[in-house]
Design a protein around this motif. Structure first.
Motif, PDB file in Angstrom:
ATOM      1  N   ASP A   1       0.579   5.542   0.784  1.00  0.00           N
ATOM      2  CA  ASP A   1      -0.193   6.662   1.327  1.00  0.00           C
ATOM      3  C   ASP A   1       0.398   7.958   0.797  1.00  0.00           C
TER       4      ASP A   1
ATOM      5  N   GLU B   1       0.846  -1.195   0.000  1.00  0.00           N
ATOM      6  CA  GLU B   1       0.000   0.000   0.000  1.00  0.00           C
ATOM      7  C   GLU B   1       0.878   1.239   0.000  1.00  0.00           C
TER       8      GLU B   1
ATOM      9  N   ASN C   1     -12.617   6.969   0.779  1.00  0.00           N
ATOM     10  CA  ASN C   1     -12.486   7.856   1.931  1.00  0.00           C
ATOM     11  C   ASN C   1     -11.065   7.899   2.512  1.00  0.00           C
ATOM     12  N   THR C   2     -10.037   7.558   1.704  1.00  0.00           N
ATOM     13  CA  THR C   2      -8.645   7.595   2.158  1.00  0.00           C
ATOM     14  C   THR C   2      -7.774   8.255   1.090  1.00  0.00           C
ATOM     15  N   ASN C   3      -6.507   8.450   1.418  1.00  0.00           N
ATOM     16  CA  ASN C   3      -5.523   8.888   0.427  1.00  0.00           C
ATOM     17  C   ASN C   3      -4.535   7.741   0.199  1.00  0.00           C
ATOM     18  N   ASN C   4      -5.043   6.517   0.199  1.00  0.00           N
ATOM     19  CA  ASN C   4      -4.274   5.285   0.185  1.00  0.00           C
ATOM     20  C   ASN C   4      -4.603   4.475  -1.068  1.00  0.00           C
TER      21      ASN C   4
ATOM     22  N   ASP D   1      -8.182  12.893  -0.107  1.00  0.00           N
ATOM     23  CA  ASP D   1      -8.880  11.640   0.151  1.00  0.00           C
ATOM     24  C   ASP D   1      -9.895  11.380  -0.953  1.00  0.00           C
TER      25      ASP D   1
ATOM     26  N   ASN E   1      -8.510   3.483  -2.118  1.00  0.00           N
ATOM     27  CA  ASN E   1      -9.500   3.026  -1.146  1.00  0.00           C
ATOM     28  C   ASN E   1     -10.441   4.165  -0.793  1.00  0.00           C
TER      29      ASN E   1
END
Length: 187
Positions: A111, A109, A144-147, A116, A142
């Motif tokens: 980040d 993964e 609702n993330t910055n991933n 997001d 993913n």
């Protein structure tokens, strides 16, 4: 004349011969005529955000690797990771080096994306690994993330896709990727 800061011609076209158009209030922008019949909110008044260009932004970002054990070199070979945000769409392009450190068998993964992803939104992008990788690999942001995570096909109609792990990637190499996704971030 040459000292005109704003001109309107006989057809109604507005020109700014010098300077920039500056919109100084948050949430304001260039509003386009609402299309009430072809989408948007359907009947009645559309959400004003649907027809207003209220954000344009360019910038750079740095990625980290919280899972998978990769040691990243942002600005690898003189390249930076860049983004362009137009309204609520974000387009990223990155080129990062991968060091010779110990890669782990945990899910790979990254980040550090500039915004997001919106809730319940997923987008996929392309990825190029200099060494290693999996056939048909792609990345997915993913919700609702910055991933982003990295996946590949199981090549079996009965099985779900598979997640790449850090040891799937070579050492002393690079990763180049591009992804466009939707965010709820206003500015």
């Amino acid at each position: 004349g040459t000292n005109d800061y704003l001109t309107v011609d006989t057809s109604g076209n507005v020109s700014l011969p010098v300077g920039n158009l500056v919109i100084g209030s948050s949430g304001k922008g260039i509003s386009f005529y609402p299309n009430l019949s072809g989408g948007g909110s359907g009947s009645g008044s559309p959400d004003p955000r649907e027809n207003t260009l209220d954000d344009y932004e360019e910038g750079k970002f740095d990625l980290t690797c919280p899972s998978g054990g990769l040691t990243l070199t942002n600005n690898d070979a003189g390249y930076d990771s860049h983004y362009v945000k137009i309204g609520r769409f974000v387009h990223i392009q990155f080129y990062v080096g991968i060091g010779s450190g110990t890669h782990s068998g945990s899910a790979l993964e990254l980040d550090g994306l500039p915004f997001d992803a919106a809730p319940n939104m997923y987008s996929v992008g392309t990825i190029d690994f200099g060494k290693g990788g999996k056939k048909g690999a792609y990345m997915r942001i993913n919700t609702n993330t910055n991933n982003v995570e990295f996946l590949y096909s199981s090549e079996n109609a009965s099985n779900n896709r598979l997640q790449m792990v850090g040891t799937d990637i070579g050492t002393s190499t690079y990763m180049i990727g591009t992804l466009t996704y939707y965010t709820d971030a206003d500015n």
